[in-house]
Design a protein around this motif. Sequence first.
Motif, PDB file in Angstrom:
ATOM      1  N   UNK A  46      -3.274  43.346 -33.732  1.00  0.00           N
ATOM      2  CA  UNK A  46      -4.027  44.328 -32.947  1.00  0.00           C
ATOM      3  C   UNK A  46      -3.400  45.719 -32.962  1.00  0.00           C
ATOM      4  N   UNK A  47      -2.057  45.771 -32.924  1.00  0.00           N
ATOM      5  CA  UNK A  47      -1.370  47.062 -32.956  1.00  0.00           C
ATOM      6  C   UNK A  47      -1.551  47.739 -34.330  1.00  0.00           C
ATOM      7  N   UNK A  48      -1.458  46.946 -35.407  1.00  0.00           N
ATOM      8  CA  UNK A  48      -1.672  47.511 -36.739  1.00  0.00           C
ATOM      9  C   UNK A  48      -3.105  48.019 -36.874  1.00  0.00           C
ATOM     10  N   UNK A  49      -4.042  47.241 -36.361  1.00  0.00           N
ATOM     11  CA  UNK A  49      -5.462  47.617 -36.426  1.00  0.00           C
ATOM     12  C   UNK A  49      -5.709  48.957 -35.739  1.00  0.00           C
ATOM     13  N   UNK A  50      -5.162  49.094 -34.526  1.00  0.00           N
ATOM     14  CA  UNK A  50      -5.345  50.353 -33.788  1.00  0.00           C
ATOM     15  C   UNK A  50      -4.594  51.494 -34.467  1.00  0.00           C
ATOM     16  N   UNK A  51      -3.385  51.218 -34.953  1.00  0.00           N
ATOM     17  CA  UNK A  51      -2.575  52.274 -35.556  1.00  0.00           C
ATOM     18  C   UNK A  51      -3.168  52.847 -36.830  1.00  0.00           C
ATOM     19  N   UNK A  52      -3.817  51.981 -37.621  1.00  0.00           N
ATOM     20  CA  UNK A  52      -4.399  52.438 -38.880  1.00  0.00           C
ATOM     21  C   UNK A  52      -5.884  52.721 -38.767  1.00  0.00           C
ATOM     22  N   UNK A  53      -6.453  52.457 -37.595  1.00  0.00           N
ATOM     23  CA  UNK A  53      -7.872  52.721 -37.392  1.00  0.00           C
ATOM     24  C   UNK A  53      -8.764  51.830 -38.238  1.00  0.00           C
ATOM     25  N   UNK A  54      -8.350  50.575 -38.420  1.00  0.00           N
ATOM     26  CA  UNK A  54      -9.104  49.620 -39.229  1.00  0.00           C
ATOM     27  C   UNK A  54      -9.453  48.401 -38.379  1.00  0.00           C
ATOM     28  N   UNK A  55     -10.562  47.710 -38.677  1.00  0.00           N
ATOM     29  CA  UNK A  55     -10.888  46.495 -37.937  1.00  0.00           C
ATOM     30  C   UNK A  55      -9.849  45.411 -38.179  1.00  0.00           C
ATOM     31  N   UNK A  56      -9.694  44.522 -37.217  1.00  0.00           N
ATOM     32  CA  UNK A  56      -8.656  43.486 -37.319  1.00  0.00           C
ATOM     33  C   UNK A  56      -8.924  42.551 -38.485  1.00  0.00           C
ATOM     34  N   UNK A  57     -10.196  42.369 -38.848  1.00  0.00           N
ATOM     35  CA  UNK A  57     -10.523  41.519 -39.991  1.00  0.00           C
ATOM     36  C   UNK A  57      -9.982  42.112 -41.288  1.00  0.00           C
ATOM     37  N   UNK A 108       1.041  55.048 -44.333  1.00  0.00           N
ATOM     38  CA  UNK A 108       0.090  55.759 -43.483  1.00  0.00           C
ATOM     39  C   UNK A 108      -1.333  55.203 -43.563  1.00  0.00           C
ATOM     40  N   UNK A 109      -1.608  54.374 -44.570  1.00  0.00           N
ATOM     41  CA  UNK A 109      -2.955  53.831 -44.743  1.00  0.00           C
ATOM     42  C   UNK A 109      -2.877  52.333 -45.002  1.00  0.00           C
ATOM     43  N   UNK A 110      -4.000  51.647 -44.799  1.00  0.00           N
ATOM     44  CA  UNK A 110      -4.044  50.212 -45.033  1.00  0.00           C
ATOM     45  C   UNK A 110      -3.808  49.902 -46.511  1.00  0.00           C
ATOM     46  N   UNK A 111      -4.333  50.717 -47.400  1.00  0.00           N
ATOM     47  CA  UNK A 111      -4.153  50.482 -48.833  1.00  0.00           C
ATOM     48  C   UNK A 111      -2.680  50.481 -49.214  1.00  0.00           C
ATOM     49  N   UNK A 173       7.552  48.574 -28.647  1.00  0.00           N
ATOM     50  CA  UNK A 173       7.803  49.843 -29.336  1.00  0.00           C
ATOM     51  C   UNK A 173       6.622  50.218 -30.224  1.00  0.00           C
ATOM     52  N   UNK A 174       6.551  49.592 -31.390  1.00  0.00           N
ATOM     53  CA  UNK A 174       5.455  49.857 -32.319  1.00  0.00           C
ATOM     54  C   UNK A 174       5.456  48.773 -33.376  1.00  0.00           C
ATOM     55  N   UNK A 175       4.340  48.622 -34.077  1.00  0.00           N
ATOM     56  CA  UNK A 175       4.304  47.616 -35.134  1.00  0.00           C
ATOM     57  C   UNK A 175       5.254  47.986 -36.263  1.00  0.00           C
ATOM     58  N   UNK A 176       5.472  49.294 -36.457  1.00  0.00           N
ATOM     59  CA  UNK A 176       6.419  49.721 -37.483  1.00  0.00           C
ATOM     60  C   UNK A 176       7.833  49.241 -37.163  1.00  0.00           C
ATOM     61  N   UNK A 177       8.186  49.225 -35.870  1.00  0.00           N
ATOM     62  CA  UNK A 177       9.518  48.787 -35.463  1.00  0.00           C
ATOM     63  C   UNK A 177       9.741  47.314 -35.796  1.00  0.00           C
ATOM     64  N   UNK A 178       8.682  46.498 -35.731  1.00  0.00           N
ATOM     65  CA  UNK A 178       8.804  45.076 -36.097  1.00  0.00           C
ATOM     66  C   UNK A 178       9.208  44.919 -37.555  1.00  0.00           C
TER      67      UNK A 178
END
Length: 406
Positions: A46-57, A108-111, A173-178
């Motif tokens: 969910x954090x990655x989805x929100x951070x990158x502005x992409x759907x969770x799927x 910075x992007x899902x790709x 913290x953030x998904x990046x920290x994980x």
Amino acid sequence: MSTQQTASPTGRTSIADSAWVRQVTILAVGSFAMGTDSFVLAGILPQISRGLGQPISATGQVITVFSLTYGVTAPFLAALTSKLPRKPLMAFALAVFVAANLASAVAPTLTLLLVARVAAGLGAALYTPNASAAAATLAGPAHRGRALAAILGGLTVGTVLGVPVGTWIGQSLSWQASLIFVACVGAVALAGLLAVLPALPLPPAVPLRARFAVLAHTRVVAIVAFMLLESAAAIMVYTYIADVLGHTVHTDGTTLTLLLLAWGLGGAVGAFGSGRLTDRWGADRTLSVAIGLLAVTLAAFAVSSSLPLAFALMALNGAAGWAVSTPNNHRLTEFVPHLPSVVISLNSSGIYLGQAIGAGLGGVLLGVISATQLCYAGAGIAVLAGALHLLIVRKPATPPAPGAPM
């Protein structure tokens, strides 16, 4: 005056005995990082989805590409690197793994994140099988079982402790920290490997053709296909478990971390307990219980609205999912005893390819069904795996003789 070491009953010196423990422990730290990396993203999707502005799927495919890369490339990498020195090879694999996780953290992007996950999968596919072989060599015949258990234990502890810790870091913290946390663990393993691991002899080379020749036997294909279906069922739901539990018991943050810990603890019980059950009950009966429990718990996730029940289901689901690999390896090596490393590597590929299919298909299905309905889909695949298992049990076959055509 020269100094001699006191020999142990096995013929190894006491210093050598303590040395292999340190060396295998370092290798297990690397497998801990791999185990954490394989599963931690499910808790922070969910954090990655929100951070990158992409759907969770869509973000769920970060798990798909990691598992797909591992499952497809592991046999080829093993054959292509069979003549390379083991220590530098494992150091290179860990360096790739660490760099890929750092790249994942800054993507910075899902790709670009997907590309970094492919690189992480390559590092894991190159490291883990070689770490198991190196551990067996370092320990010698007298301690080989303990050494191999330590590498599996690193993967298991990565799930039990690394995933909840990584999830908590991501939530706090953030998904990046994980991902930075995973990279740091990998860096510790790399530094330790360079410091304490000696030069290792090259293992006997098994050509790529010989590795795939066993797949000409339908029973081997069926057993590996069972592993693939079981892994697909389990990971389909686990990948999106944060979303599932958010819908059913409305949980996140610390409670989600504790639920993942329950899953990991159950997984540890299943991973280590399945060996004893296999010795006592046999592989077929152990697998029947495990796949049945997996199907039931996956379906029960959809209707569980009680937090205590969710904890129980997470523990049982983790136990069922992790209890399958050992007895499945047992029946593979029993059927093809002259090529144990080859059939075990095929089983591992089945696991990771199943995870890739499960995570990928789950993402596609989430576009048309709800998270709770996804649980029924996972249970359905587990039932298919169970049906294939019963077919395997009811149609025994004569093992191929060493050197005989498949």
